[in-house]
Enzyme design. Structure first.
Site, mmCIF file in Angstrom:
data_model
loop_
_atom_site.group_PDB
_atom_site.id
_atom_site.type_symbol
_atom_site.label_atom_id
_atom_site.label_comp_id
_atom_site.label_asym_id
_atom_site.label_seq_id
_atom_site.Cartn_x
_atom_site.Cartn_y
_atom_site.Cartn_z
ATOM 1 N N GLY A 47 -3.885 -11.263 10.294
ATOM 2 C CA GLY A 47 -3.394 -11.374 11.661
ATOM 3 C C GLY A 47 -3.182 -12.815 12.077
ATOM 4 O O GLY A 47 -2.238 -13.138 12.813
ATOM 5 N N ASP A 90 -12.713 -7.120 0.703
ATOM 6 C CA ASP A 90 -12.587 -6.737 2.111
ATOM 7 C C ASP A 90 -11.142 -6.516 2.525
ATOM 8 O O ASP A 90 -10.834 -5.569 3.258
ATOM 9 C CB ASP A 90 -13.220 -7.815 3.002
ATOM 10 C CG ASP A 90 -14.724 -7.903 2.816
ATOM 11 O OD1 ASP A 90 -15.364 -6.847 2.675
ATOM 12 O OD2 ASP A 90 -15.263 -9.034 2.808
ATOM 13 N N LYS A 94 -9.525 -3.081 3.933
ATOM 14 C CA LYS A 94 -8.812 -3.065 5.215
ATOM 15 C C LYS A 94 -7.450 -2.408 5.057
ATOM 16 O O LYS A 94 -7.049 -1.560 5.873
ATOM 17 C CB LYS A 94 -8.672 -4.494 5.727
ATOM 18 C CG LYS A 94 -7.799 -4.680 6.949
ATOM 19 C CD LYS A 94 -7.707 -6.163 7.274
ATOM 20 C CE LYS A 94 -6.683 -6.456 8.349
ATOM 21 N NZ LYS A 94 -6.568 -7.923 8.624
ATOM 22 N N HIS A 146 -11.092 -17.536 -4.421
ATOM 23 C CA HIS A 146 -11.522 -17.552 -3.025
ATOM 24 C C HIS A 146 -12.981 -17.135 -2.910
ATOM 25 O O HIS A 146 -13.815 -17.862 -2.387
ATOM 26 C CB HIS A 146 -10.641 -16.622 -2.186
ATOM 27 C CG HIS A 146 -10.910 -16.706 -0.717
ATOM 28 N ND1 HIS A 146 -11.981 -16.081 -0.113
ATOM 29 C CD2 HIS A 146 -10.251 -17.363 0.271
ATOM 30 C CE1 HIS A 146 -11.963 -16.344 1.184
ATOM 31 N NE2 HIS A 146 -10.929 -17.120 1.441
ATOM 32 N N VAL A 206 -1.542 -17.390 -4.002
ATOM 33 C CA VAL A 206 -0.863 -18.476 -3.303
ATOM 34 C C VAL A 206 -1.738 -19.722 -3.336
ATOM 35 O O VAL A 206 -2.939 -19.644 -3.061
ATOM 36 C CB VAL A 206 -0.566 -18.074 -1.842
ATOM 37 C CG1 VAL A 206 -0.082 -19.269 -1.042
ATOM 38 C CG2 VAL A 206 0.462 -16.948 -1.790
ATOM 39 N N HIS A 210 -6.905 -23.616 0.686
ATOM 40 C CA HIS A 210 -8.077 -23.767 -0.170
ATOM 41 C C HIS A 210 -7.748 -24.627 -1.389
ATOM 42 O O HIS A 210 -8.527 -25.505 -1.779
ATOM 43 C CB HIS A 210 -8.587 -22.395 -0.629
ATOM 44 C CG HIS A 210 -9.393 -21.687 0.414
ATOM 45 N ND1 HIS A 210 -10.485 -22.263 1.027
ATOM 46 C CD2 HIS A 210 -9.274 -20.441 0.948
ATOM 47 C CE1 HIS A 210 -11.002 -21.411 1.894
ATOM 48 N NE2 HIS A 210 -10.281 -20.315 1.871
#
Length: 275
Positions: A47, A90, A94, A146, A206, A210
């Site tokens: 979002g 997660d 979702k 990540h 991508v 980070h």
């Protein structure tokens, strides 16, 4: 029920046009080429990124419910949702929760992330070994993922084990927000006195903030700076996994497998109705 079908490719997202084109759009094109009669649509799960794109550029990209609703209104009834996620964490959960609201409206299948079955680890290890430069003498390859607190985070150490078992004994995997982290990677490097150089590469679809900041940034807290402070010669490659054809093919293969399963299910249903 109409047989019109479409593939919805779902990514976390990025707000950088160049990165989008080189990684996410490249995966979408790979999937479209593998399924030439099937339109491919895009959705993001972040979002924050969706709002930023609208506010900064006036660019509107659907989230998962919006994309599935749009496909339904356009007359599509068979949809494969293929994520570009690395693991079943997660963001993938979702996605699944959001898509489940359309189970009664669509004949729907959700493809698997890059690392799901054991064979996926072998396939990704082989794709990385095909795409990346093999670590040179005295050099380690450190892949930065990540990471998360989700139990699926175990995908990262398993990938490291597979890479080493397949012959890249100087390949290590660490994460920004999970285990193993930088300290664990550094400890393993210190256990190898023959290593004096490190090649840092993101283990992310991508190469975004980070990779640019946490991995290769000039700040003292970046992995690059911390390794240099330890005396290692460090080089960084800022390329997302989506830039490598061998990795893109894995996502496309997952999508094709889901379409095969969806068509088989439809055939089985039709056969039952005729009997």
């Amino acid at each position: 029920m109409t047989s019109r079908g479409a593939t919805l490719v779902v990514s976390f997202g990025t707000s950088f046009p160049g990165t989008l084109e080189r990684n996410i759009a490249a995966i979408e094109r790979e999937i479209a080429a593998a399924l030439p009669d099937m339109p491919v649509r895009r959705a993001f799960t972040s979002g924050m990124i969706l709002r930023k794109l609208v506010r900064r550029d006036g660019v509107v990209i659907d989230d998962v419910p919006q994309a599935l609703d749009r496909l339904y209104r356009e007359g599509y009834r068979q949809v494969v949702v293929q994520p570009t996620h690395i693991m079943n964490g997660d963001e993938f959960e979702k996605l699944c929760a959001q898509a489940s609201a359309f189970d009664s409206m669509l004949s729907l299948r959700i493809g698997t992330p890059l690392l799901t079955e054991l064979e996926d680890y072998f396939a990704l290890a082989d794709a990385l070994m095909e795409s990346l430069e093999e670590p040179g003498e005295g050099e380690a390859l450190v892949l930065m993922g990540h990471g998360s607190g989700h139990y699926a985070n175990a995908a990262y150490p398993q990938l490291e084990y597979v890479l080493q078992d397949r012959g890249w004994s100087r390949a290590f995997v660490g994460t920004v927000e999970g285990y193993p982290g930088f300290e664990e990677v550094l400890r393993r490097l210190r256990e190898r006195p023959d290593l004096h150089a490190v090649h840092l590469h993101p283990l992310m679809v991508v190469a975004g903030d980070h990779a640019t900041c946490d991995m290769a940034g000039p700040e003292a807290s970046s992995w690059r700076a911390r390794l240099e402070a330890e005396g290692y010669a460090v080089r960084c490659t800022l390329r997302g996994l989506g830039e490598y054809a061998a990795v893109r093919r894995l996502f496309a293969r997952h999508a094709v497998e889901e379409w095969n399963q969806l068509k088989k299910t439809q055939t089985d249903w039709n056969a039952e109705e005729e009997t």
